[in-house]
Motif scaffolding. Structure first.
Motif, PDB file in Angstrom:
ATOM      1  N   SER A   1       0.852  -1.130  -0.044  1.00 34.65           N
ATOM      2  CA  SER A   1       0.100   0.115   0.018  1.00 34.65           C
ATOM      3  C   SER A   1       0.949   1.267  -0.016  1.00 34.65           C
ATOM      4  O   SER A   1       0.406   2.257  -0.228  1.00 34.65           O
ATOM      5  CB  SER A   1      -1.073   0.094   1.154  1.00 34.65           C
ATOM      6  OG  SER A   1      -0.371  -0.069   2.293  1.00 34.65           O
TER       7      SER A   1
ATOM      8  N   LYS B   1      -2.753   8.737 -13.455  1.00 41.78           N
ATOM      9  CA  LYS B   1      -3.437   8.320 -12.329  1.00 41.78           C
ATOM     10  C   LYS B   1      -2.393   7.709 -11.309  1.00 41.78           C
ATOM     11  O   LYS B   1      -2.548   7.786 -10.208  1.00 41.78           O
ATOM     12  CB  LYS B   1      -4.240   7.139 -12.835  1.00 41.78           C
ATOM     13  CG  LYS B   1      -5.709   7.279 -12.380  1.00 41.78           C
ATOM     14  CD  LYS B   1      -6.557   5.845 -13.129  1.00 41.78           C
ATOM     15  CE  LYS B   1      -6.158   4.611 -12.500  1.00 41.78           C
ATOM     16  NZ  LYS B   1      -6.638   3.544 -13.384  1.00 41.78           N
ATOM     17  N   GLY B   2      -1.304   7.175 -11.763  1.00 40.02           N
ATOM     18  CA  GLY B   2      -0.159   6.733 -10.725  1.00 40.02           C
ATOM     19  C   GLY B   2       0.389   7.870 -10.119  1.00 40.02           C
ATOM     20  O   GLY B   2       0.446   7.728  -8.821  1.00 40.02           O
TER      21      GLY B   2
ATOM     22  N   GLU C   1      -1.208  10.772  -9.431  1.00 36.23           N
ATOM     23  CA  GLU C   1      -2.241  11.084  -8.379  1.00 36.23           C
ATOM     24  C   GLU C   1      -2.129  10.363  -7.166  1.00 36.23           C
ATOM     25  O   GLU C   1      -1.883  10.943  -6.226  1.00 36.23           O
ATOM     26  CB  GLU C   1      -3.491  11.148  -9.007  1.00 36.23           C
ATOM     27  CG  GLU C   1      -4.322  12.061  -8.258  1.00 36.23           C
ATOM     28  CD  GLU C   1      -5.933  11.948  -8.672  1.00 36.23           C
ATOM     29  OE1 GLU C   1      -6.041  11.644 -10.015  1.00 36.23           O
ATOM     30  OE2 GLU C   1      -6.689  12.056  -7.949  1.00 36.23           O
ATOM     31  N   GLN C   2      -1.940   9.148  -7.338  1.00 35.38           N
ATOM     32  CA  GLN C   2      -1.863   8.078  -6.232  1.00 35.38           C
ATOM     33  C   GLN C   2      -0.545   8.378  -5.359  1.00 35.38           C
ATOM     34  O   GLN C   2      -0.550   8.359  -4.139  1.00 35.38           O
ATOM     35  CB  GLN C   2      -2.351   6.816  -6.581  1.00 35.38           C
ATOM     36  CG  GLN C   2      -3.716   6.233  -6.786  1.00 35.38           C
ATOM     37  CD  GLN C   2      -3.726   5.130  -7.858  1.00 35.38           C
ATOM     38  OE1 GLN C   2      -2.518   4.726  -8.315  1.00 35.38           O
ATOM     39  NE2 GLN C   2      -4.834   4.669  -7.968  1.00 35.38           N
TER      40      GLN C   2
ATOM     41  N   LYS D   1      -0.789  11.387  -3.407  1.00 32.19           N
ATOM     42  CA  LYS D   1      -1.665  10.865  -2.343  1.00 32.19           C
ATOM     43  C   LYS D   1      -1.045  10.245  -1.190  1.00 32.19           C
ATOM     44  O   LYS D   1      -1.069  10.588   0.096  1.00 32.19           O
ATOM     45  CB  LYS D   1      -2.912  10.243  -2.462  1.00 32.19           C
ATOM     46  CG  LYS D   1      -3.864  11.467  -3.419  1.00 32.19           C
ATOM     47  CD  LYS D   1      -5.078  11.006  -3.852  1.00 32.19           C
ATOM     48  CE  LYS D   1      -6.039  11.841  -4.262  1.00 32.19           C
ATOM     49  NZ  LYS D   1      -7.264  11.302  -5.198  1.00 32.19           N
ATOM     50  N   VAL D   2      -0.281   9.185  -1.679  1.00 31.31           N
ATOM     51  CA  VAL D   2       0.577   8.353  -0.591  1.00 31.31           C
ATOM     52  C   VAL D   2       1.425   9.184   0.039  1.00 31.31           C
ATOM     53  O   VAL D   2       1.654   9.114   1.413  1.00 31.31           O
ATOM     54  CB  VAL D   2       1.172   7.239  -1.276  1.00 31.31           C
ATOM     55  CG1 VAL D   2       2.268   6.733  -0.365  1.00 31.31           C
ATOM     56  CG2 VAL D   2       0.215   6.287  -1.702  1.00 31.31           C
TER      57      VAL D   2
ATOM     58  N   ALA E   1       2.241   3.369  -4.499  1.00 26.96           N
ATOM     59  CA  ALA E   1       1.306   3.672  -5.241  1.00 26.96           C
ATOM     60  C   ALA E   1       1.244   3.389  -6.735  1.00 26.96           C
ATOM     61  O   ALA E   1       2.410   3.296  -7.314  1.00 26.96           O
ATOM     62  CB  ALA E   1       0.893   5.013  -4.949  1.00 26.96           C
ATOM     63  N   GLY E   2       0.332   3.285  -7.324  1.00 23.79           N
ATOM     64  CA  GLY E   2       0.186   2.820  -8.813  1.00 23.79           C
ATOM     65  C   GLY E   2       0.596   1.659  -8.966  1.00 23.79           C
ATOM     66  O   GLY E   2       0.516   0.706  -8.262  1.00 23.79           O
TER      67      GLY E   2
ATOM     68  N   LYS F   1      -5.182  15.952  -8.885  1.00 25.15           N
ATOM     69  CA  LYS F   1      -5.373  15.807 -10.165  1.00 25.15           C
ATOM     70  C   LYS F   1      -4.729  16.693 -11.109  1.00 25.15           C
ATOM     71  O   LYS F   1      -3.925  16.414 -12.045  1.00 25.15           O
ATOM     72  CB  LYS F   1      -6.869  15.849 -10.698  1.00 25.15           C
ATOM     73  CG  LYS F   1      -7.616  14.552 -10.731  1.00 25.15           C
ATOM     74  CD  LYS F   1      -8.751  14.429 -11.427  1.00 25.15           C
ATOM     75  CE  LYS F   1      -9.470  12.937 -11.432  1.00 25.15           C
ATOM     76  NZ  LYS F   1     -10.002  12.736  -9.978  1.00 25.15           N
TER      77      LYS F   1
ATOM     78  N   GLU G   1      -0.231  -1.058 -10.482  1.00 26.97           N
ATOM     79  CA  GLU G   1      -0.731  -2.226  -9.914  1.00 26.97           C
ATOM     80  C   GLU G   1      -0.404  -3.682 -10.823  1.00 26.97           C
ATOM     81  O   GLU G   1      -0.589  -4.588 -10.035  1.00 26.97           O
ATOM     82  CB  GLU G   1      -2.310  -1.915 -10.437  1.00 26.97           C
ATOM     83  CG  GLU G   1      -2.986  -0.949  -9.587  1.00 26.97           C
ATOM     84  CD  GLU G   1      -2.845  -1.168  -8.239  1.00 26.97           C
ATOM     85  OE1 GLU G   1      -3.167  -2.394  -7.729  1.00 26.97           O
ATOM     86  OE2 GLU G   1      -2.628  -0.172  -7.361  1.00 26.97           O
TER      87      GLU G   1
END
Ligand code: ADP
Ligand code: MG
Ligand code: ZN
Length: 658
Positions: free
Chosen positions: A168, A341-342, A344-345, A348-349, A171-172, A363, A174
């Motif tokens: 976790s 997207k990655g 952004e994540q 955030k992390v 981030a990103g 964003k 996946e």
């Protein structure tokens, strides 16, 4: 310095001090008057001497009182006679022995002729010990800070257990996580797999640009599986002593075997894992031995051993193919730069434990940070936090984020650097040249900021940010990019009628792009769709003894050069034409830059529409606050309305299809 070294130094000091005291002390004890032999004999004849000591070099005489306390002492350099009879005879002839008694008037002592005095025989030994110790210490410090000479072969690996990093935290990415889950499963319960005869990958290679989280991923795997994590860096294996690297590898694997299931992580494996080849010089042999040892160790795994070797590299293509064979690093995971997207994540992390202002929109930040790696994003947030703290704010706002992006992209602003007026003007024209061409060329990224405040090593900067994550770069885009990069230099040529050295980085960039267009991307008709250059850094050994031009002839090399030159000179001509046509914009923009130092999308837009510099400057009055409130606001509608629909000289259309 570690504890051991300190102890050793203390021992040396103690021994030296002891020796010194010993020497001083004996001198005090003997504290004897040094006499010539004749005077000494005279003393003996006086008959007061009570004791005489003879050793290898000296005779020493003492006068002791009734209590046995030495009251006088004399010494002389004299022949050593260790035989009582010879001594008696000697004394007799010299008249030391009184006629009356016929006896020696003092007690005679021979000290062991071979031992000398205790101290004098110890001194050379001590000296040798001291020299040896010093030498040893020097060897230690020469071979690296942390390892004793005896320890040279010991692995430098660090063992970490109970890592707190989890998936976790990454981030990103996946897909990468999905692939690595399997490895975690295996480490958690190796038996489950081995009883079914499943062959588990023994090596997982993480490939990706710097800062994309490879190291983080390796740790997360260990953290998720709850196994110990042995990490070394490839460069730790490369030592000045031949054979040390190989021994380190052995020690590392031995240590890992005692702690399995576990993960061995070799960071920057390219330091040892490069293609073996015609090695030149001794350094190579060492590297090869190390690499061989890694291969041997990995082959030596029993199928059910719970050790997974992970490794990270920026480039898999320069690795020795033997490393990538089945049973070794047969699992490759590409860790790429994050997409929007990655990003952004990741933001955030990393913002989890930082207070962010309510109006911060990740964003937007993610959108304009195309090409940023995870590490750069983390760095951006950190810079923003520092800026906020320095400004005495309690939360991190948009302004700090915006400045953080600039700082990561271009280094810190150097507002205090002294810049002369003429330098300022020159820089203003240079940057205006870039900015105007960026607006005029269709395929250039929109301009967000133009500034003549020095940053990093640059005197000024024009910041353009891509609007999308487009990774494929077309011919037109590259040609436009070259044109825009030449804008600074061209503006100087037009206005200052002289050129400065300020464009050297631009020229470097331009030549680099043009060369790659020709040699790698098949964008030159003359040379066709051939990749001439495999973009490998030249390292000794591989290239040596092969053709000097990576496989192509002298004529081809000449054609490449002329094609590169053609691309650049065409772009130069185009840039000159465009800037000449828009000379008034150039003058106005550079004037605004001199006045205001930094302008943003909006001002650039006004100027491109033909606004006068005074108009722009007065429009900017009082707007600094708006910019500070949300520097991203102007970026939401980046303007590309000034594009001149002009095809670059040469028939570009045919080439885009490639
Ligand atoms: P690499 O080993 O690929 O050069 P690192 O794993 O050392 O990169 O990453 C450096 C730092 O960047 C990490 O410590 C982390 O803070 C940040 N980072 C990189 N990628 C990510 C990601 N996907 N998610 C969160 N943080 C990341
Ligand atoms: Mg790393
Ligand atoms: Zn420039």
């Amino acid at each position: 310095m570690n504890k051991k070294t300190k102890t050793i130094i203390w021992i040396v000091v103690a021994v030296a001090a002891f020796a010194l005291i010993g020497v001083l002390f004996t001198n005090v004890l003997t504290g004897a008057d040094e006499l010539t032999f004749t005077d000494f004999l005279a003393k003996l004849k006086e008959g007061k001497i009570t004791e005489l000591y003879i050793d290898a070099y000296n005779w020493t005489a003492y006068v002791k009182d009734a209590n046995g306390k030495v009251t006088e002492a004399y010494t002389t350099v004299a022949p050593s006679i260790y035989n009582y009879d010879s001594f008696y005879y000697f004394c007799h002839t010299l008249g030391v022995i009184p006629e009356a008694t016929g006896q020696l008037p003092f007690a005679l002592n021979f000290t062991d002729p071979n031992a000398g005095s205790m101290i004098s025989s110890l001194l050379p030994v001590l000296g040798i010990v001291l020299v040896a110790l010093m030498f040893w210490l020097m060897m230690r410090s020469a071979s690296g800070a942390n390892n004793a000479a005896m320890n040279i072969g010991k692995s430098k690996a660090q063992m970490q257990s109970n890592l707190k990093v989890r998936f976790s935290d990454v981030a990103g990415a996946e897909e990468e996580k999905e692939e690595l889950r399997e490895v975690v499963e295996f480490l958690k319960s190796p038996k489950k797999f081995s009883t079914l005869g499943a062959r588990i990958p023994s090596g997982v290679l993480l490939v990706g640009p710097p800062g994309t989280g490879k190291t983080l991923f390796a740790k997360a795997v260990a953290g998720e599986a709850g196994v110990p994590f042995f990490s070394v860096s490839g460069s730790d294996f490369v030592e000045m002593y031949v054979g040390v690297g190989a021994k380190r590898v052995r020690d590392l694997f031995d240590m890992a075997k005692k702690n399995q299931p576990c993960i061995i992580f070799v960071d920057e494996i390219d330091a040892v894992g490069r293609r073996r080849g015609a090695g030149l010089g001794g350094g190579h042999d060492e590297r090869e031995q190390t690499l061989n040892q890694i291969l041997v160790q990995m082959d030596g795994f029993e199928s059910n051993e719970g050790i997974i070797v992970m490794a990270a590299t920026n480039r898999a293509d320069i690795l020795d193919p033997a490393l990538l064979r089945p049973g070794r690093f047969d699992r490759q995971i590409n860790v790429n730069l994050p997409d929007v997207k990655g990003r952004e994540q990741i933001l955030k992390v990393h913002a989890r434990n930082k207070p962010m202002a309510a109006d911060v929109n990740f964003k937007t930040v993610a959108r304009i940070t195309a090409g940023f790696s995870g590490a750069e994003l983390a760095n951006l947030l950190n810079e923003a936090a520092i800026l906020a703290a320095r400004a005495g704010k309690s939360v991190i706002g948009n302004l700090e984020l915006y400045d953080g992006i600039n700082k990561v992209l271009m280094g810190p602003q150097k507002k205090s650097r002294v810049v002369t007026e003429s330098d300022k003007r020159c820089t203003a024209y240079h940057e205006a040249g870039h900015a105007i061409l960026a607006c005029l060329c269709k395929h250039c990224d929109p301009v967000h900021e133009v500034s003549i405040i020095p940053r990093g090593r640059a005197a000024g900067y024009t910041m353009t940010r891509p609007e999308t994550d487009d990774n494929d770069v077309s011919y037109n885009k590259l040609v436009d990019n070259i044109c825009m990069s030449l804008g600074g230099r061209v503006a100087e040529e037009l206005v200052i009628q002289d050129v400065t050295t300020g464009a050297s980085a631009d020229l470097q960039h331009v030549s680099d792009v043009a060369r790659r267009m020709v040699t790698q991307w098949g964008m030159s008709e003359k040379l066709g769709l051939v990749a001439y250059d495999n973009d490998q850094p030249v390292f000794m050994g591989m290239e040596y003894g092969h053709q000097s031009h990576g496989g192509y002839s002298q004529e081809t090399a000449a054609t490449i050069d002329s094609e590169v030159r053609r691309l650049i000179s065409e772009a130069h001509a185009r840039a000159t034409k465009l800037l000449k046509e828009n000379r008034s914009i150039l003058d106005n923009m550079s004037r605004v830059l001199v006045e205001k130092e930094t302008i943003y999308t909006e001002e650039v837009g006004m100027l491109m529409k033909g606004a006068d510099w005074k108009e722009v400057v007065s429009a900017m009055e009082g707007k600094e606050e708006t910019h500070k409130a949300n520097p991203f606001a102007s970026m939401t509608t980046p303007s590309k309305e000034h594009v001149v629909e002009e095809t670059p000289a040469d028939s570009a259309e045919n080439k885009t299809e490639e």
